[in-house]
Design an enzyme around this catalytic site. Sequence first.
Site, PDB file in Angstrom:
ATOM      1  N   ASN A  91     -10.042  -0.222  -0.779  1.00  5.21           N
ATOM      2  CA  ASN A  91      -8.578  -0.162  -0.782  1.00  5.21           C
ATOM      3  C   ASN A  91      -8.062  -0.842  -2.048  1.00  5.21           C
ATOM      4  O   ASN A  91      -8.143  -2.060  -2.174  1.00  5.21           O
ATOM      5  CB  ASN A  91      -8.062  -0.858   0.484  1.00  5.21           C
TER       6      ASN A  91
ATOM      7  N   HIS B 291      -3.532   7.169   1.787  1.00  4.79           N
ATOM      8  CA  HIS B 291      -3.900   5.815   1.366  1.00  4.79           C
ATOM      9  C   HIS B 291      -5.258   5.482   1.972  1.00  4.79           C
ATOM     10  O   HIS B 291      -5.497   5.739   3.143  1.00  4.79           O
ATOM     11  CB  HIS B 291      -2.832   4.840   1.858  1.00  4.79           C
TER      12      HIS B 291
ATOM     13  N   CYS C 121       0.818  -1.223   0.000  1.00  9.72           N
ATOM     14  CA  CYS C 121       0.000   0.000   0.000  1.00  9.72           C
ATOM     15  C   CYS C 121       0.850   1.271   0.000  1.00  9.72           C
ATOM     16  O   CYS C 121       0.322   2.357  -0.251  1.00  9.72           O
ATOM     17  CB  CYS C 121      -0.946  -0.008   1.190  1.00  9.72           C
TER      18      CYS C 121
HETATM   19  N1  COA Z   1     -18.634  -8.684   8.898  1.00 13.25           N
HETATM   20  C1  COA Z   1     -19.065  -8.966  10.124  1.00 13.25           C
HETATM   21  N2  COA Z   1     -18.239  -9.235  11.131  1.00 13.25           N
HETATM   22  C2  COA Z   1     -16.926  -9.212  10.881  1.00 13.25           C
HETATM   23  C3  COA Z   1     -16.413  -8.930   9.611  1.00 13.25           C
HETATM   24  C4  COA Z   1     -17.318  -8.657   8.591  1.00 13.25           C
HETATM   25  N3  COA Z   1     -16.935  -8.380   7.339  1.00 13.25           N
HETATM   26  N4  COA Z   1     -15.077  -8.965   9.662  1.00 13.25           N
HETATM   27  C5  COA Z   1     -14.743  -9.260  10.914  1.00 13.25           C
HETATM   28  N5  COA Z   1     -15.865  -9.429  11.659  1.00 13.25           N
HETATM   29  C6  COA Z   1     -15.963  -9.781  13.065  1.00 13.25           C
HETATM   30  C7  COA Z   1     -14.707 -10.412  13.593  1.00 13.25           C
HETATM   31  O1  COA Z   1     -14.707 -11.788  13.305  1.00 13.25           O
HETATM   32  C8  COA Z   1     -14.804 -10.107  15.065  1.00 13.25           C
HETATM   33  O2  COA Z   1     -15.629 -11.067  15.641  1.00 13.25           O
HETATM   34  P1  COA Z   1     -15.156 -11.800  16.998  1.00 13.25           P
HETATM   35  O3  COA Z   1     -14.966 -10.671  18.001  1.00 13.25           O
HETATM   36  O4  COA Z   1     -16.302 -12.692  17.294  1.00 13.25           O
HETATM   37  O5  COA Z   1     -13.878 -12.485  16.625  1.00 13.25           O
HETATM   38  C9  COA Z   1     -15.574  -8.794  15.123  1.00 13.25           C
HETATM   39  O6  COA Z   1     -16.148  -8.607  13.825  1.00 13.25           O
HETATM   40  C10 COA Z   1     -14.739  -7.595  15.479  1.00 13.25           C
HETATM   41  O7  COA Z   1     -13.518  -7.659  14.778  1.00 13.25           O
HETATM   42  P2  COA Z   1     -12.451  -6.513  14.957  1.00 13.25           P
HETATM   43  O8  COA Z   1     -11.220  -6.966  14.295  1.00 13.25           O
HETATM   44  O9  COA Z   1     -12.386  -6.015  16.355  1.00 13.25           O
HETATM   45  O10 COA Z   1     -13.145  -5.336  14.117  1.00 13.25           O
HETATM   46  P3  COA Z   1     -12.526  -3.958  13.815  1.00 13.25           P
HETATM   47  O11 COA Z   1     -13.403  -2.913  14.348  1.00 13.25           O
HETATM   48  O12 COA Z   1     -11.073  -3.899  14.135  1.00 13.25           O
HETATM   49  O13 COA Z   1     -12.611  -3.924  12.218  1.00 13.25           O
HETATM   50  C11 COA Z   1     -11.181  -4.249  10.330  1.00 13.25           C
HETATM   51  C12 COA Z   1     -11.962  -4.925  11.460  1.00 13.25           C
HETATM   52  C13 COA Z   1     -10.511  -5.351   9.501  1.00 13.25           C
HETATM   53  C14 COA Z   1     -12.157  -3.484   9.459  1.00 13.25           C
HETATM   54  C15 COA Z   1     -10.132  -3.304  10.937  1.00 13.25           C
HETATM   55  O14 COA Z   1      -9.383  -3.970  11.916  1.00 13.25           O
HETATM   56  C16 COA Z   1      -9.207  -2.727   9.922  1.00 13.25           C
HETATM   57  O15 COA Z   1      -9.587  -1.950   9.081  1.00 13.25           O
HETATM   58  N6  COA Z   1      -7.896  -3.065  10.001  1.00 13.25           N
HETATM   59  C17 COA Z   1      -6.933  -2.567   9.071  1.00 13.25           C
HETATM   60  C18 COA Z   1      -7.059  -3.360   7.827  1.00 13.25           C
HETATM   61  C19 COA Z   1      -6.343  -2.714   6.693  1.00 13.25           C
HETATM   62  O16 COA Z   1      -6.545  -1.583   6.395  1.00 13.25           O
HETATM   63  N7  COA Z   1      -5.516  -3.502   6.010  1.00 13.25           N
HETATM   64  C20 COA Z   1      -4.809  -3.029   4.897  1.00 13.25           C
HETATM   65  C21 COA Z   1      -3.841  -1.988   5.410  1.00 13.25           C
HETATM   66  S1  COA Z   1      -3.020  -1.189   4.159  1.00 13.25           S
END
Ligand code: COA
Length: 332
Positions: free
Chosen positions: A287, A257, A116
């Site tokens: 993204n 980004h 990224c």
């Molecule tokens: N729909 C519903 N539930 C989902 C889900 C989806 N698409 N994806 C994950 N969950 C669930 C998880 O399994 C978790 O459940 P659990 O607590 O029973 O295990 C719950 O939602 C919460 O997950 P969490 O990781 O705390 O959510 P979050 O608020 O951190 O959001 C992301 C998850 C992935 C959106 C977030 O962590 C994120 O954006 N991270 C950076 C990712 C990124 O940008 N990557 C590329 C970087 S360049």
Amino acid sequence: MRAPCRARCVAVGAAVPERRLTNADLAGMVDTSDEWIVSRTGIRERRVVDPGTPLSALAEPAARQCLERAGVAAADLDGIIVATISGDHIMPTTANLLQHRLGATRAWGYDLANACNGFIAALSTAAAFIEAGRAKRILVIGGDIMSTLVDYQDRNTCILFGDGAGAVLVEAGPADGPGIFGFELHSDGSGGGELMIPSSGSARPRTAEALAQRQQYVKQNGRTVFAAAIRRMAEVSESLMRTLGITAADIDLLVPHQANLRILEPTAERLGIPLERVVINIERMANTTGGTIPIALNDAFTAGRLVAGSRIMLVAFGGGLTWGACYLTWGR
Ligand code: COA
């Protein structure tokens, strides 16, 4: 003696697929909902190519649009750098194929893989060539076909990514003119496992076993990546601002980004940049990895927000881990 010069970004172009993959579409594929995706990421839809469409097929119209806006012929390019992790092939590189598609007969080309943060890394490489007097015009492309790298059975990752490409023409200009004023780039390979494609190279070849375990797709530790992205994007921007002796008042547009709206908003807030000066298109594009920054620049250009003289901060964070920032003034 060679006159000193400054590398400047003079035009932008972009291309995204027609096909929209909405949150409702994804809710039919994995256990998720529009409400969850919008509230956790800000994403409503993403663009995806028809299966079999290579990156060069998106990079070509992006490049042509950029060159046309710049009034520069492909034959006048010295080089092409494509920032991507999903090029047409490992070999030949997409930049080589694009060189042929464009008829950029004099240009060398290669791909640069830095996830990224790839577009900022490629831009810094182009600027270094130009300011060293080794090239006059380099086309920098950022783009990815993430739909080939995400697992549409994994709700943790498949909701986040889309496909698209953008292009920026970098050329030599006078040292006291507009252009690129500075970069700051970082790596921390100790976090490599936090965001990776396990079976994508020599460490774990794509054997039948690896494919059966779906190791050819993006895996991430979402919470760790989320926290690191917020911290590093703000840190690197602040550090570059200190180095250049500028403040938030010297930034007309923050072009970050696009990983998650909940990463973009706190980054802007910490930098003291109001959201109306931030380019955000994540709700429509998600993204696109190497593509996010040039596509956002293109959106700002078509909306009349990016004009000659605009003072811009670019900032990115991604798998590697890698992050970086660039400050520039736009145009000739
Ligand atoms: N729909 C519903 N539930 C989902 C889900 C989806 N698409 N994806 C994950 N969950 C669930 C998880 O399994 C978790 O459940 P659990 O607590 O029973 O295990 C719950 O939602 C919460 O997950 P969490 O990781 O705390 O959510 P979050 O608020 O951190 O959001 C992301 C998850 C992935 C959106 C977030 O962590 C994120 O954006 N991270 C950076 C990712 C990124 O940008 N990557 C590329 C970087 S360049």
